[in-house]
Design a protein around this motif. Structure first.
Motif, PDB file in Angstrom:
ATOM      1  N   SER A  64      -5.239 -44.790  38.270  1.00  0.00           N
ATOM      2  CA  SER A  64      -4.263 -45.626  38.967  1.00  0.00           C
ATOM      3  C   SER A  64      -2.842 -45.260  38.571  1.00  0.00           C
ATOM      4  O   SER A  64      -1.957 -45.143  39.422  1.00  0.00           O
ATOM      5  N   LEU A  65      -2.628 -45.067  37.283  1.00  0.00           N
ATOM      6  CA  LEU A  65      -1.294 -44.682  36.825  1.00  0.00           C
ATOM      7  C   LEU A  65      -0.904 -43.307  37.362  1.00  0.00           C
ATOM      8  O   LEU A  65       0.253 -43.086  37.738  1.00  0.00           O
ATOM      9  N   ASP A  66      -1.856 -42.400  37.414  1.00  0.00           N
ATOM     10  CA  ASP A  66      -1.581 -41.078  37.982  1.00  0.00           C
ATOM     11  C   ASP A  66      -1.127 -41.193  39.433  1.00  0.00           C
ATOM     12  O   ASP A  66      -0.194 -40.495  39.851  1.00  0.00           O
ATOM     13  N   ARG A  67      -1.767 -42.081  40.205  1.00  0.00           N
ATOM     14  CA  ARG A  67      -1.375 -42.260  41.611  1.00  0.00           C
ATOM     15  C   ARG A  67       0.030 -42.861  41.709  1.00  0.00           C
ATOM     16  O   ARG A  67       0.846 -42.422  42.520  1.00  0.00           O
ATOM     17  N   VAL A  68       0.299 -43.867  40.889  1.00  0.00           N
ATOM     18  CA  VAL A  68       1.609 -44.522  40.939  1.00  0.00           C
ATOM     19  C   VAL A  68       2.719 -43.544  40.579  1.00  0.00           C
ATOM     20  O   VAL A  68       3.780 -43.519  41.204  1.00  0.00           O
ATOM     21  N   MET A  69       2.477 -42.707  39.576  1.00  0.00           N
ATOM     22  CA  MET A  69       3.530 -41.832  39.064  1.00  0.00           C
ATOM     23  C   MET A  69       3.413 -40.388  39.562  1.00  0.00           C
ATOM     24  O   MET A  69       4.015 -39.478  39.002  1.00  0.00           O
ATOM     25  N   ALA A  70       2.686 -40.197  40.640  1.00  0.00           N
ATOM     26  CA  ALA A  70       2.450 -38.841  41.156  1.00  0.00           C
ATOM     27  C   ALA A  70       3.751 -38.091  41.442  1.00  0.00           C
ATOM     28  O   ALA A  70       3.831 -36.879  41.238  1.00  0.00           O
ATOM     29  N   ASP A  71       4.768 -38.789  41.894  1.00  0.00           N
ATOM     30  CA  ASP A  71       6.026 -38.140  42.256  1.00  0.00           C
ATOM     31  C   ASP A  71       7.085 -38.255  41.164  1.00  0.00           C
ATOM     32  O   ASP A  71       8.239 -37.895  41.390  1.00  0.00           O
ATOM     33  N   TRP A  72       6.715 -38.772  40.012  1.00  0.00           N
ATOM     34  CA  TRP A  72       7.675 -38.926  38.913  1.00  0.00           C
ATOM     35  C   TRP A  72       7.820 -37.597  38.179  1.00  0.00           C
ATOM     36  O   TRP A  72       6.846 -36.867  37.996  1.00  0.00           O
ATOM     37  N   SER A  73       9.010 -37.339  37.719  1.00  0.00           N
ATOM     38  CA  SER A  73       9.236 -36.145  36.895  1.00  0.00           C
ATOM     39  C   SER A  73       8.694 -36.396  35.485  1.00  0.00           C
ATOM     40  O   SER A  73       8.493 -37.549  35.081  1.00  0.00           O
ATOM     41  N   ASP A  74       8.490 -35.312  34.759  1.00  0.00           N
ATOM     42  CA  ASP A  74       8.050 -35.448  33.365  1.00  0.00           C
ATOM     43  C   ASP A  74       9.068 -36.252  32.560  1.00  0.00           C
ATOM     44  O   ASP A  74       8.702 -37.043  31.691  1.00  0.00           O
ATOM     45  N   GLU A  75      10.332 -36.068  32.868  1.00  0.00           N
ATOM     46  CA  GLU A  75      11.399 -36.799  32.175  1.00  0.00           C
ATOM     47  C   GLU A  75      11.302 -38.298  32.475  1.00  0.00           C
ATOM     48  O   GLU A  75      11.466 -39.132  31.579  1.00  0.00           O
ATOM     49  N   ASP A  76      11.051 -38.656  33.725  1.00  0.00           N
ATOM     50  CA  ASP A  76      10.910 -40.065  34.090  1.00  0.00           C
ATOM     51  C   ASP A  76       9.714 -40.695  33.375  1.00  0.00           C
ATOM     52  O   ASP A  76       9.789 -41.827  32.885  1.00  0.00           O
ATOM     53  N   ILE A  77       8.602 -39.973  33.321  1.00  0.00           N
ATOM     54  CA  ILE A  77       7.405 -40.496  32.656  1.00  0.00           C
ATOM     55  C   ILE A  77       7.669 -40.682  31.168  1.00  0.00           C
ATOM     56  O   ILE A  77       7.313 -41.714  30.588  1.00  0.00           O
ATOM     57  N   ALA A  78       8.327 -39.709  30.546  1.00  0.00           N
ATOM     58  CA  ALA A  78       8.641 -39.819  29.116  1.00  0.00           C
ATOM     59  C   ALA A  78       9.582 -40.991  28.853  1.00  0.00           C
ATOM     60  O   ALA A  78       9.410 -41.738  27.877  1.00  0.00           O
ATOM     61  N   GLY A  79      10.569 -41.185  29.720  1.00  0.00           N
ATOM     62  CA  GLY A  79      11.494 -42.308  29.570  1.00  0.00           C
ATOM     63  C   GLY A  79      10.795 -43.648  29.723  1.00  0.00           C
ATOM     64  O   GLY A  79      11.046 -44.586  28.960  1.00  0.00           O
ATOM     65  N   PHE A  80       9.918 -43.737  30.713  1.00  0.00           N
ATOM     66  CA  PHE A  80       9.144 -44.964  30.919  1.00  0.00           C
ATOM     67  C   PHE A  80       8.276 -45.257  29.706  1.00  0.00           C
ATOM     68  O   PHE A  80       8.212 -46.389  29.219  1.00  0.00           O
ATOM     69  N   ALA A  81       7.592 -44.231  29.188  1.00  0.00           N
ATOM     70  CA  ALA A  81       6.727 -44.402  28.015  1.00  0.00           C
ATOM     71  C   ALA A  81       7.536 -44.875  26.814  1.00  0.00           C
ATOM     72  O   ALA A  81       7.092 -45.758  26.059  1.00  0.00           O
ATOM     73  N   ALA A  82       8.726 -44.315  26.624  1.00  0.00           N
ATOM     74  CA  ALA A  82       9.574 -44.725  25.499  1.00  0.00           C
ATOM     75  C   ALA A  82      10.000 -46.181  25.642  1.00  0.00           C
ATOM     76  O   ALA A  82       9.967 -46.944  24.667  1.00  0.00           O
ATOM     77  N   CYS A  83      10.391 -46.587  26.843  1.00  0.00           N
ATOM     78  CA  CYS A  83      10.787 -47.989  27.063  1.00  0.00           C
ATOM     79  C   CYS A  83       9.609 -48.937  26.887  1.00  0.00           C
ATOM     80  O   CYS A  83       9.752 -50.008  26.293  1.00  0.00           O
ATOM     81  N   LEU A  84       8.451 -48.549  27.379  1.00  0.00           N
ATOM     82  CA  LEU A  84       7.263 -49.390  27.240  1.00  0.00           C
ATOM     83  C   LEU A  84       6.878 -49.525  25.768  1.00  0.00           C
ATOM     84  O   LEU A  84       6.518 -50.618  25.308  1.00  0.00           O
ATOM     85  N   ARG A  85       6.964 -48.440  25.009  1.00  0.00           N
ATOM     86  CA  ARG A  85       6.666 -48.476  23.582  1.00  0.00           C
ATOM     87  C   ARG A  85       7.636 -49.421  22.873  1.00  0.00           C
ATOM     88  O   ARG A  85       7.238 -50.249  22.052  1.00  0.00           O
ATOM     89  N   ARG A  86       8.917 -49.310  23.191  1.00  0.00           N
ATOM     90  CA  ARG A  86       9.928 -50.177  22.571  1.00  0.00           C
ATOM     91  C   ARG A  86       9.683 -51.642  22.938  1.00  0.00           C
ATOM     92  O   ARG A  86       9.752 -52.523  22.088  1.00  0.00           O
ATOM     93  N   PHE A  87       9.404 -51.891  24.203  1.00  0.00           N
ATOM     94  CA  PHE A  87       9.127 -53.251  24.682  1.00  0.00           C
ATOM     95  C   PHE A  87       7.947 -53.856  23.916  1.00  0.00           C
ATOM     96  O   PHE A  87       8.021 -54.967  23.402  1.00  0.00           O
ATOM     97  N   SER A  88       6.854 -53.103  23.828  1.00  0.00           N
ATOM     98  CA  SER A  88       5.656 -53.597  23.146  1.00  0.00           C
ATOM     99  C   SER A  88       5.903 -53.816  21.657  1.00  0.00           C
ATOM    100  O   SER A  88       5.463 -54.818  21.076  1.00  0.00           O
ATOM    101  N   THR A  89       6.601 -52.897  21.035  1.00  0.00           N
ATOM    102  CA  THR A  89       6.918 -53.019  19.606  1.00  0.00           C
ATOM    103  C   THR A  89       7.770 -54.255  19.347  1.00  0.00           C
ATOM    104  O   THR A  89       7.548 -54.990  18.379  1.00  0.00           O
ATOM    105  N   ASP A  90       8.753 -54.515  20.213  1.00  0.00           N
ATOM    106  CA  ASP A  90       9.611 -55.676  20.034  1.00  0.00           C
ATOM    107  C   ASP A  90       8.861 -56.986  20.257  1.00  0.00           C
ATOM    108  O   ASP A  90       9.123 -57.979  19.566  1.00  0.00           O
ATOM    109  N   ILE A  91       7.924 -57.005  21.193  1.00  0.00           N
ATOM    110  CA  ILE A  91       7.101 -58.207  21.378  1.00  0.00           C
ATOM    111  C   ILE A  91       6.322 -58.492  20.102  1.00  0.00           C
ATOM    112  O   ILE A  91       6.282 -59.628  19.611  1.00  0.00           O
ATOM    113  N   GLU A  92       5.706 -57.463  19.541  1.00  0.00           N
ATOM    114  CA  GLU A  92       4.944 -57.624  18.297  1.00  0.00           C
ATOM    115  C   GLU A  92       5.852 -58.078  17.156  1.00  0.00           C
ATOM    116  O   GLU A  92       5.496 -58.958  16.375  1.00  0.00           O
ATOM    117  N   ARG A  93       7.032 -57.482  17.048  1.00  0.00           N
ATOM    118  CA  ARG A  93       7.967 -57.840  15.984  1.00  0.00           C
ATOM    119  C   ARG A  93       8.413 -59.289  16.104  1.00  0.00           C
ATOM    120  O   ARG A  93       8.401 -60.039  15.125  1.00  0.00           O
TER     121      ARG A  93
END
Length: 102
Positions: A64-93
């Motif tokens: 499902s994620l592959d379909r959603v992000m099929a047209d995303w650049s590698d840079e966009d995917i890396a940026g999204f992953a970094a923001c999601l990681r930060r978001f999740s870490t801050d929720i836990e903190r």
């Protein structure tokens, strides 16, 4: 994992975990086993059926994620992953449960 370990990992109370683990056992997804380290607490372990269902669900999620992000650049995917990681870490903190936990 024991009920205590599950409680710590997911931040859920014993009554909720008792209901959920009982349901998972009835469905054949987990089984109770003696503590492999020799402790008195019983542990829960995924059954082959549970592991198979988990793998299938993970595969569907990735597809499902592959379909959603099929047209995303590698840079966009890396940026999204970094923001999601930060978001999740801050929720836990903020919840007093910094990640990663020991």
């Amino acid at each position: 994992m024991s009920l205590g370990e599950l409680s710590d990992a997911f931040g859920l109370g014993a009554s909720t975990l008792n209901r959920q683990t009982a349901s998972a056992m009835r469905a054949g997804l987990v089984e109770r086993v003696p503590d492999p380290d020799g402790g008195t607490a019983r542990k829960f372990r995924l059954t082959d059926k549970g592991a198979r269902m988990l793998d299938e669900e993970r595969e569907r999620t990735v597809e499902s994620l592959d379909r959603v992000m099929a047209d995303w650049s590698d840079e966009d995917i890396a940026g999204f992953a970094a923001c999601l990681r930060r978001f999740s870490t801050d929720i836990e903190r903020l919840g007093g449960r910094p990640w990663p936990r020991p």
